[in-house]
Design a protein around this motif. Sequence first.
Motif, PDB file in Angstrom:
ATOM      1  N   LEU A 110      -2.950   0.844  -3.206  1.00 13.33           N
ATOM      2  CA  LEU A 110      -3.234  -0.562  -2.988  1.00 13.33           C
ATOM      3  C   LEU A 110      -4.384  -1.004  -3.885  1.00 13.33           C
ATOM      4  CD1 LEU A 110      -2.954  -1.017   0.894  1.00 13.33           C
ATOM      5  CD2 LEU A 110      -1.243  -1.461  -0.877  1.00 13.33           C
ATOM      6  N   LYS A 111      -4.153  -2.097  -4.606  1.00 14.09           N
ATOM      7  CA  LYS A 111      -5.185  -2.724  -5.424  1.00 14.09           C
ATOM      8  C   LYS A 111      -5.283  -4.177  -4.992  1.00 14.09           C
ATOM      9  CE  LYS A 111      -6.608  -3.577 -10.190  1.00 14.09           C
ATOM     10  NZ  LYS A 111      -6.260  -3.428 -11.626  1.00 14.09           N
ATOM     11  N   ASP A 112      -6.429  -4.551  -4.441  1.00  7.39           N
ATOM     12  CA  ASP A 112      -6.597  -5.893  -3.874  1.00  7.39           C
ATOM     13  C   ASP A 112      -5.521  -6.161  -2.829  1.00  7.39           C
ATOM     14  OD1 ASP A 112      -8.761  -6.309  -5.612  1.00  7.39           O
ATOM     15  OD2 ASP A 112      -7.429  -7.012  -7.195  1.00  7.39           O
ATOM     16  N   ASN A 113      -5.199  -5.123  -2.065  1.00 12.36           N
ATOM     17  CA  ASN A 113      -4.213  -5.173  -0.974  1.00 12.36           C
ATOM     18  C   ASN A 113      -2.793  -5.457  -1.449  1.00 12.36           C
ATOM     19  OD1 ASN A 113      -4.045  -4.507   1.726  1.00 12.36           O
ATOM     20  ND2 ASN A 113      -4.101  -6.617   2.415  1.00 12.36           N
ATOM     21  N   SER A 114      -2.546  -5.286  -2.740  1.00 15.71           N
ATOM     22  CA  SER A 114      -1.189  -5.375  -3.279  1.00 15.71           C
ATOM     23  C   SER A 114      -0.797  -4.007  -3.836  1.00 15.71           C
ATOM     24  CB  SER A 114      -1.097  -6.427  -4.389  1.00 15.71           C
ATOM     25  OG  SER A 114      -1.324  -7.720  -3.861  1.00 15.71           O
ATOM     26  N   THR A 115       0.480  -3.693  -3.777  1.00 14.28           N
ATOM     27  CA  THR A 115       0.951  -2.377  -4.189  1.00 14.28           C
ATOM     28  C   THR A 115       1.026  -2.269  -5.710  1.00 14.28           C
ATOM     29  OG1 THR A 115       2.253  -2.186  -2.163  1.00 14.28           O
ATOM     30  CG2 THR A 115       2.809  -0.694  -3.964  1.00 14.28           C
ATOM     31  N   ARG A 116       0.453  -1.211  -6.247  1.00 12.91           N
ATOM     32  CA  ARG A 116       0.497  -0.914  -7.678  1.00 12.91           C
ATOM     33  C   ARG A 116       1.291   0.365  -7.869  1.00 12.91           C
ATOM     34  NH1 ARG A 116       0.737   0.265 -12.718  1.00 12.91           N
ATOM     35  NH2 ARG A 116      -1.075   0.240 -14.092  1.00 12.91           N
ATOM     36  N   ASN A 117       2.265   0.351  -8.777  1.00 13.28           N
ATOM     37  CA  ASN A 117       3.099   1.507  -9.073  1.00 13.28           C
ATOM     38  C   ASN A 117       2.646   2.188 -10.359  1.00 13.28           C
ATOM     39  OD1 ASN A 117       4.919   1.122  -6.905  1.00 13.28           O
ATOM     40  ND2 ASN A 117       6.048  -0.400  -8.092  1.00 13.28           N
ATOM     41  N   ILE A 118       2.619   3.510 -10.343  1.00 15.02           N
ATOM     42  CA  ILE A 118       2.371   4.312 -11.539  1.00 15.02           C
ATOM     43  C   ILE A 118       3.472   5.365 -11.617  1.00 15.02           C
ATOM     44  CG2 ILE A 118       0.859   6.051 -12.561  1.00 15.02           C
ATOM     45  CD1 ILE A 118      -1.508   4.509 -11.643  1.00 15.02           C
ATOM     46  N   PHE A 119       4.077   5.509 -12.786  1.00 15.02           N
ATOM     47  CA  PHE A 119       5.175   6.464 -12.969  1.00 15.02           C
ATOM     48  C   PHE A 119       4.724   7.561 -13.927  1.00 15.02           C
ATOM     49  CE2 PHE A 119       6.972   2.308 -12.019  1.00 15.02           C
ATOM     50  CZ  PHE A 119       7.824   2.603 -10.960  1.00 15.02           C
TER      51      PHE A 119
END
Length: 278
Positions: free
Chosen positions: A104-113
């Motif tokens: 979570l970044k600023d309460n939004s989901t961040r994806n890393i592959f």
Amino acid sequence: MVIRRKLLREQWIRAKYERKEFMCVEKQEPYSAGYREGFLWKRGRDNGQYLSRKFILSEREGVLKYFNKHDAREPKAIMKINTVNATFQPTKIGTANGLQITYLKDNSTRNIFVYHEDGKEMVDWFNAIRAARFHYLQVAFPGASIADLSPKLTRNYIKEGYMEKTGPKHTEGFKKRWFTMDDRRLMYFKDPMDAYARGEVFIGSKENSYSVLPGLPPNIQGYHWQFGITIVTPDRKFLFTCETEGDQQDWIAALQSVIDRPMLPQEYAVEAYFKRKP
């Protein structure tokens, strides 16, 4: 889920019979050491190119971080262990050892592959993340048993796939989007490999006036796929369409499984955040 088990089973067999880790303690990977450092191929957020990046997992700091340059002093991103999740996604990433890491970044989901050519290396990172999560959860929930904590270490998505969606006024044309259901977060992306979701929908419980219905309200236009879904929340209705009736039934079943589950105290804070979002 099946592919993940296959990869983990393969590495278990290799550890036992090929690397003899079960017989030689010194050969065993110290997952619980609290620190891991190495290089993984990471997908670029904008160009989709995979580049070698240095990753550090520090249980003492409670973070997973990566660096854009091998000699960089400051990390490009810092992911707090309390929000990190990891799940194998070989089909999506296009390699047998592909791992999707979210936080979570600023309460939004961040994806890393990320991936690594060596399956053992990737499984070791996966297990190290799980070990760090386990130790964090032991502190956060001191009275919880191992059986209670184990499902919280990492999680697979409840469901993923394409649906069409319209906007809040229900007059906008329907657009095809990739949807990911991660517990109570229903996220949609323009592309399955996007770093950030275009939007997120909080899925609460039936006790809190959430429900899912087959079909669309009357007089709705602009959709291409014929099998509709309506998600009812206390604030508005979200409209989606599926390509097949089977997809529609699968999504309804997945949504209903979450709606039928009572909300936990910490989930009310997440719901409140979603209501404050513009």
